[in-house]
Design an enzyme around this catalytic site. Structure first.
Site, PDB file in Angstrom:
ATOM      1  N   THR A   2     -29.707  -0.301   6.988  1.00  0.00           N
ATOM      2  CA  THR A   2     -29.010   0.944   6.654  1.00  0.00           C
ATOM      3  C   THR A   2     -29.339   1.947   7.744  1.00  0.00           C
ATOM      4  OG1 THR A   2     -30.889   1.737   5.436  1.00  0.00           O
ATOM      5  CG2 THR A   2     -29.193   0.608   4.173  1.00  0.00           C
ATOM      6  N   THR A   3     -28.674   2.970   7.989  1.00  0.00           N
ATOM      7  CA  THR A   3     -27.469   3.584   7.447  1.00  0.00           C
ATOM      8  C   THR A   3     -26.462   3.698   8.591  1.00  0.00           C
ATOM      9  OG1 THR A   3     -28.746   4.859   5.833  1.00  0.00           O
ATOM     10  CG2 THR A   3     -26.591   5.747   6.411  1.00  0.00           C
TER      11      THR A   3
END
Length: 273
Positions: free
Chosen positions: A45-46
């Site tokens: 992520t992100t």
């Protein structure tokens, strides 16, 4: 000469060809079994993306996690899909990288077979089909949820597409989007900072601000690592094609962002109206 049965594919899709002739080589084929595997593989992520007049910017942090452990500090999550598009990965890192490689071959295979570049909508649809093929593993906790963006040569503008684990494809008309565990915080940041008047450089800065805000509230998202000089991967796609910003260039922007945070830790203030 190619073996019998491999010469005629009946389709310009390399993924369909691979699924028919060597399904064991499809992404995640070796991991298909019963049970949950959420804690067995690194998760990434992100990812954030934002359009500007003339193209689109995509950026991703560099941290991968396994439960509460940082599995890798410098993983790359943003890749070129072809000359005019890019893809960012969130979810199970190993499966996602396999899917990206297959998607890259899929687009190159189409271009060689058909003699033309696939349209932006066509690329987004092909990626949706690959995600749909991973649904079984997604139900076991090994989901792959990429973010796709590119420059549409016909519409002459940047476009962003998001997905769900079933392969649902959604074009983001707001001009920005984010995926991953820190996406809520990154999207909130972009909601305040983004406007359609932003230049390419402004979009890059806004993306790094958004990743900083995500890392500030989400432990699975890594912020700029000043001691190791590890910074987000930032890519730009315009009519001139895909390019990745050099680490020194991203580092200089990250230094400015962090300098501003020393005076205002919550980031730049957005106007009230």
């Amino acid at each position: 000469m190619l073996p019998e049965g491999t010469r005629l594919t009946g389709s310009s899709s390399f993924a369909d060809y691979l699924a028919s002739n060597a399904p064991e080589l499809m992404p995640g084929a070796a991991a298909r079994s019963h049970g949950a595997h959420t804690e067995l593989a690194p998760h990434a992520t992100t990812i954030v993306a934002a359009t500007f007049d003339g193209g689109v910017v995509m950026a991703g942090d560099r941290r991968a996690t396994m439960g509460n452990v940082i599995a890798q500090r410098d993983i790359e999550k943003v890749f070129p899909a072809d000359e005019y598009s890019c893809i960012g990965i969130a979810g199970s890192a190993g499966l996602a990288i396999e899917m990206v490689r297959l998607f890259q071959v899929e687009l190159e295979h189409y271009e060689k077979i058909e003699g033309t570049v696939l349209s932006a909508d066509g690329k987004a649809n092909r990626l949706a089909a690959l995600i749909r093929g991973n649904l079984g593993l997604a139900m076991q906790g090994l989901a792959v949820v990429p973010l796709f963006a590119g420059y549409d040569l016909e519409a002459r503008r940047g476009r962003i597409f998001s997905y769900d684990v079933t392969g649902g494809r959604y074009e983001e008309h707001s001009g920005f989007h984010s995926v991953g565990s820190g996406s809520v915080f990154a999207r909130g940041s972009l909601k305040k900072l983004y406007s359609r008047e932003l230049t390419e450089g402004d979009c890059v800065t806004a993306a790094i601000q958004a990743l900083y805000d995500a890392a500030d509230d989400d432990s699975a998202t890594g912020g700029p690592d000043l001691t190791r000089r590890i910074f987000p991967v930032v890519s730009v796609v315009t009519a001139d094609g895909y390019r990745r910003l050099a680490d020194d260039e991203v580092g200089a922007i990250a230094d400015d962002v962090i300098g501003g945070r020393l005076e205002r830790p919550d980031g730049p203030a957005a106007p009230l109206s």
